[in-house]
Design an enzyme around this catalytic site. Structure first.
Site, mmCIF file in Angstrom:
data_model
loop_
_atom_site.group_PDB
_atom_site.id
_atom_site.type_symbol
_atom_site.label_atom_id
_atom_site.label_comp_id
_atom_site.label_asym_id
_atom_site.label_seq_id
_atom_site.Cartn_x
_atom_site.Cartn_y
_atom_site.Cartn_z
ATOM 1 N N PRO A 1 -7.472 6.078 -4.797
ATOM 2 C CA PRO A 1 -7.588 7.322 -5.410
ATOM 3 C C PRO A 1 -8.373 8.510 -4.245
ATOM 4 C CG PRO A 1 -8.377 5.665 -7.082
ATOM 5 C CD PRO A 1 -8.192 5.021 -5.626
ATOM 6 N N GLU B 1 -9.349 -11.613 6.134
ATOM 7 C CA GLU B 1 -8.504 -11.050 7.242
ATOM 8 C C GLU B 1 -8.917 -11.393 8.857
ATOM 9 O OE1 GLU B 1 -6.317 -7.084 6.685
ATOM 10 O OE2 GLU B 1 -8.051 -6.815 5.160
ATOM 11 N N HIS C 1 0.945 -1.077 0.159
ATOM 12 C CA HIS C 1 -0.177 -0.173 -0.132
ATOM 13 C C HIS C 1 0.785 1.074 0.167
ATOM 14 C CE1 HIS C 1 -3.739 -2.188 0.970
ATOM 15 N NE2 HIS C 1 -2.939 -3.086 1.483
#
Length: 348
Positions: free
Chosen positions: A102, A205, A20
């Site tokens: 974004p 996760e 990331h």
């Protein structure tokens, strides 16, 4: 001997597929950002989790919010992306897929389109400077923002896939795993797949995501981020494992991130062992090298020392990662050739 081992892991050519952008910002870059924005009164310990420290997943996401405050202009993004790419290259990473959601900021005039354009500009600048690394970009959907924003993000990624000269190759699904349900994002993910974008989805996760994982595996994705609770030994199911194996979906595994984020109790109990023993495609990654105070050389060294992997096994693990990249087959062949050329140097 330890120094020799350190050198081997630095010399080892590596592939990073789960990084990331904002989570990869180093202390050095954070210093530059803080000096630009003293009014925010942000301290270093608010942007990274140091050696021996652990945080809950929720606390980890709070760290990302602090970093986002520091990165809110095109100038910031360009500097951050350039620094991150060069740092990965300095660590022996030869192929990198960065990912980022974004963002827009009304105060600075930043738009989502300009955000992506600026990351691409950083990639091109590094290429022009002949930095020894090949970089691609995954546009990320933050699951917290819901289905409408997800569809907008896919359309944006689609535009850039066609207009970025092959630099935008896929889509990432990430964000706080305890928020929302993947079923609402299926139309956006299906559209992305249909238009030719590769899919890397954060799956399982947390333990509560089993039903969602089952659903999303039907797409199927091209790679899985984490997959912490997929297998039956940790509360997952054999049917989930069967789907992953049947479709040969590689896993992006991030040891330090999972231990520091408290989703895995310790390195010895990391699910890398399960998938590696199964012989399933698994790629060692950093997740957020800045936030978790690590780099890819350290992650490989951790995997080797924890699970008893010798240099030959580590080399093979690194080489096989090439098969999991989202770039074209021609680049895979070039990278495999580069590994062959570098092997004598790493083993001398």
């Amino acid at each position: 001997m330890e120094q020799q081992a350190d050198i081997f892991y630095r010399e080892l050519p590596k592939v990073e597929l789960h990084a990331h952008l904002n989570g990869s910002v180093s202390v050095r870059t954070v210093e530059k950002l803080i000096s630009r924005k003293p009014q925010l009164n942000i301290k270093h310990d608010m942007t990274a989790i140091g050696k021996g420290q652990r945080r809950t997943l929720d606390e980890c996401f709070q760290v990302f919010k602090v970093i986002h405050q520091l990165v809110d202009t095109e100038e910031d993004i360009l500097m951050v992306a350039t620094d991150v790419i060069k740092e990965f290259a300095a660590d022996g990473v030869k192929y990198l897929e960065l990912r980022s959601t974004p963002r827009e900021d009304n105060n600075t005039g930043l738009t989502k389109r300009r955000y992506v354009e600026t990351v691409i500009k950083a990639i091109q600048q590094c290429k022009n400077e002949e930095v020894d690394i090949d970089v691609r970009f995954l546009v990320a959907i933050d699951r917290r923002n819901g289905p409408e924003v997800a569809m907008e993000t896919v359309k944006l990624a689609e535009d850039f896939m066609l207009a970025s000269d092959g630099l935008v190759v896929g889509l990432d699904l990430s964000g706080d795993p305890t928020v929302g349900h993947g079923k609402y994002l299926l139309p956006a993910l299906q559209r992305a797949k249909n238009c030719g974008l590769k899919l890397s989805l954060h799956l399982s996760e947390v333990l509560s995501q089993l039903e969602e994982s089952d659903l999303l595996l039907n797409l199927p994705p091209d790679r899985i981020g984490h997959g912490t609770f997929l297998h039956p030994e940790v509360g997952g199911s054999q049917s989930l494992v069967d789907k992953v194996v049947k479709n040969n979906i590689p896993l992006e595994l991030c040891l330090t991130s999972n231990v520091k984020g408290k989703t895995v109790p310790c390195f010895a109990k990391h699910h890398f062992k399960y998938w590696y023993q199964l012989g399933h495609p698994s790629v060692i990654c950093t997740d957020d090298k800045g936030v978790f105070s690590t780099d890819l050389s350290q992650e490989y060294q951790l995997a080797a020392s924890t699970f008893g992997l010798g240099p030959d096994a580590v080399w093979e693990l690194s080489r096989r990662a090439i098969d999991c990249i989202f770039a074209p087959e021609t680049l895979k062949a070039q990278l495999k050739h580069k590994w062959e050329e570098l092997q004598p140097q790493a083993f001398q």
